[in-house]
Enzyme design. Structure first.
Site, PDB file in Angstrom:
ATOM      1  N   HIS A   1       0.809  -1.223   0.000  1.00 43.18           N
ATOM      2  CA  HIS A   1       0.000   0.000   0.000  1.00 43.18           C
ATOM      3  C   HIS A   1       0.847   1.280   0.000  1.00 43.18           C
ATOM      4  O   HIS A   1       0.556   2.238   0.731  1.00 43.18           O
ATOM      5  CB  HIS A   1      -0.970  -0.007   1.187  1.00 43.18           C
TER       6      HIS A   1
ATOM      7  N   HIS B   1     -10.208   1.293   0.331  1.00 43.73           N
ATOM      8  CA  HIS B   1     -10.029   0.179   1.270  1.00 43.73           C
ATOM      9  C   HIS B   1     -11.141   0.137   2.323  1.00 43.73           C
ATOM     10  O   HIS B   1     -10.905  -0.248   3.477  1.00 43.73           O
ATOM     11  CB  HIS B   1      -8.648   0.289   1.928  1.00 43.73           C
TER      12      HIS B   1
ATOM     13  N   GLU C   1     -11.459  -4.326  -3.163  1.00 38.25           N
ATOM     14  CA  GLU C   1     -10.549  -3.258  -3.592  1.00 38.25           C
ATOM     15  C   GLU C   1     -10.337  -3.364  -5.100  1.00 38.25           C
ATOM     16  O   GLU C   1      -9.616  -4.235  -5.565  1.00 38.25           O
ATOM     17  CB  GLU C   1      -9.217  -3.385  -2.853  1.00 38.25           C
TER      18      GLU C   1
HETATM   19  C1  BGC Z   1      -4.314  -6.675   1.700  1.00 40.90           C
HETATM   20  C2  BGC Z   1      -4.164  -7.455   2.986  1.00 40.90           C
HETATM   21  C3  BGC Z   1      -3.732  -6.496   4.050  1.00 40.90           C
HETATM   22  C4  BGC Z   1      -4.721  -5.385   4.185  1.00 40.90           C
HETATM   23  C5  BGC Z   1      -4.270  -4.355   5.168  1.00 40.90           C
HETATM   24  C6  BGC Z   1      -5.344  -5.641   1.909  1.00 40.90           C
HETATM   25  O1  BGC Z   1      -5.462  -4.873   0.753  1.00 40.90           O
HETATM   26  O2  BGC Z   1      -4.635  -7.484   0.612  1.00 40.90           O
HETATM   27  O3  BGC Z   1      -3.230  -8.494   2.842  1.00 40.90           O
HETATM   28  O4  BGC Z   1      -3.552  -7.146   5.297  1.00 40.90           O
HETATM   29  O5  BGC Z   1      -4.906  -4.773   2.946  1.00 40.90           O
HETATM   30  O6  BGC Z   1      -5.280  -3.957   5.975  1.00 40.90           O
END
Ligand code: BGC
Length: 296
Positions: free
Chosen positions: A54, A123, A260
Site C-alpha cells: 500500500h 479500502h 478493492e
Molecule cells: C491486503 C491485505 C492487508 C490489508 C491491510 C489488503 O489490501 O490485501 O493483505 O492485510 O490490505 O489492511
C-alpha cells in the site's frame, strides 16, 4: 455498514488496517519493494514482510488529503513529491466522491512530472449486518471473475492467471463466504483466508459489474462496478480485535470485508499484467461505484 473510527486522529495514526483509506501510490504489494522503470531501479520501504504494501510506511493512507466541496460530493487532493516513499516523479492525485441515489461514485485521476507507477483503490471494509457485527462469513458473495492471480507465501502473484472453476475461488454464483474459506487449499493457507486479486470479466476501462455482496440476515446488498482490470477480495483475516469502531465493539478477524478495485498486485514486476506505468502528459483515470440496495 462500513467499518471505521470515530475520530480523525485514529485514521491518521492507526495505519495497519486502512479503514476507508485510499492506499497509494501503489495499492497492494510490490515484491521486495523493488521495480525497474526505464532502466532505473527503485527501492520502496518494506512494510509487509519482504514486500512493500500500500505504497510503503508513509503511503497515501497516512496523509490527510485536502478536501473541496463539489456538486453532490467532495474532491480530495494529494500531492506526493518526487521520491516520496522511493517512487519517482511528483504525483498529483485527485479522488472525487459523489453520491447519486444509493450509489457512491469514486473517480480517481492523477498526473506526474516523471514516469512512475500508480495503483489507487478504496479500502473500505463492509459488514452488511452493521458495523460492529461479529462476522461477514454468512454473507453471500458474487464476483464477476472467471480467473484470479494466485500468490506465493508472501502474497506476491506467481504471474499465473488461473481459472477459478473447481476451486474455492469460484464466486461466479452467489456463495456464502464462510463455506470454503478454511478449505484445505494452499492459496487460502498463505493468506489466512481470502486475500486475492480476481480478474474482472469484460474490458478494463469500461465501467462494468465486479462484485455483489448479499446479507441474508438483513436483505442488504452491495454492488460494486469498476473500470479497473482487477478486484482484491480481502475477508478481513488480519483484523485482530485491536481496533474499535463507533459502536465500541472490537473489529475481530473477518468482521469486515474489502472489495478493492485495482490493477493486479506487483504489476511493475509482471510483464504479462496490465501496465501501471504513468507517463508525463498522460492522466491516470479510474472509476468505481458502490451501490447499496435491499433484496428480500
Ligand atoms: C491486503 C491485505 C492487508 C490489508 C491491510 C489488503 O489490501 O490485501 O493483505 O492485510 O490490505 O489492511
Amino acid at each position: 455498514m462500513v467499518l471505521g473510527y470515530n475520530n480523525l486522529g485514529d485514521y491518521l495514526h492507526n495505519q495497519e488496517f486502512y479503514f476507508g483509506a485510499v492506499p497509494g501510490r501503489y495499492a497492494n504489494r510490490i515484491a521486495h519493494g523493488k521495480f525497474m522503470l526505464d532502466g532505473k531501479s527503485y527501492q520502496l520501504p518494506l512494510n509487509n514482510g519482504p514486500n512493500s504494501l500500500h505504497g510503503g510506511t508513509n503511503g497515501f493512507a497516512t496523509h490527510n488529503w485536502s478536501a473541496k466541496e463539489i456538486a453532490n460530493g467532495v474532491e480530495f487532493t494529494l500531492v506526493s513529491p518526487d521520491g516520496d516513499q522511493g517512487y519517482p516523479g511528483t504525483l498529483t492525485a485527485h479522488v472525487r466522491y459523489t453520491l447519486a441515489g444509493a450509489t457512491v461514485r469514486m473517480e480517481y485521476s492523477a498526473t506526474t512530472d516523471k514516469p512512475t507507477v500508480i495503483n489507487l483503490t478504496n479500502h473500505a471494509y463492509f459488514n452488511l449486518s452493521g458495523e460492529g457485527s461479529p462476522s461477514i462469513l454468512g454473507e453471500k458473495l458474487t464476483l464477476d471473475a472467471d480467473q484470479y492471480t494466485p500468490v506465493d507465501s508472501t502474497l506476491i502473484p506467481t504471474g499465473q492467471i488461473a481459472a477459478v472453476a473447481g476451486t474455492p475461488f469460484d464466486f461466479t454464483h452467489a456463495t456464502t463466504i464462510g463455506d470454503r474459506i478454511d478449505a484445505a487449499n494452499d492459496q487460502l493457507k498463505f493468506a489466512g483466508g481470502y486475500d486475492h486479486n480476481f480478474v474482472v470479466r469484460g474490458t478494463p476501462g469500461t465501467l462494468r459489474p465486479a462484485a455483489k455482496v448479499y446479507d441474508p440476515a438483513s436483505g442488504r446488498v452491495l454492488s460494486v462496478a469498476t473500470t479497473e482490470p482487477g478486484i482484491q477480495f480481502y475477508a478481513g483475516n488480519f483484523l485482530d480485535g485491536s481496533a474499535k469502531g463507533p459502536s465500541g465493539g472490537p473489529y475481530v478477524k473477518r468482521s469486515g470485508l474489502c472489495l478493492e478495485t485495482q490493477h493486479y498486485p506487483d504489476s511493475p514486476n509482471q510483464a504479462n499484467f496490465p501496465s501501471t506505468e504513468l507517463k508525463p502528459g498522460h492522466t491516470y483515470h479510474s472509476v468505481t461505484t458502490f451501490t447499496m440496495g435491499v433484496e428480500k
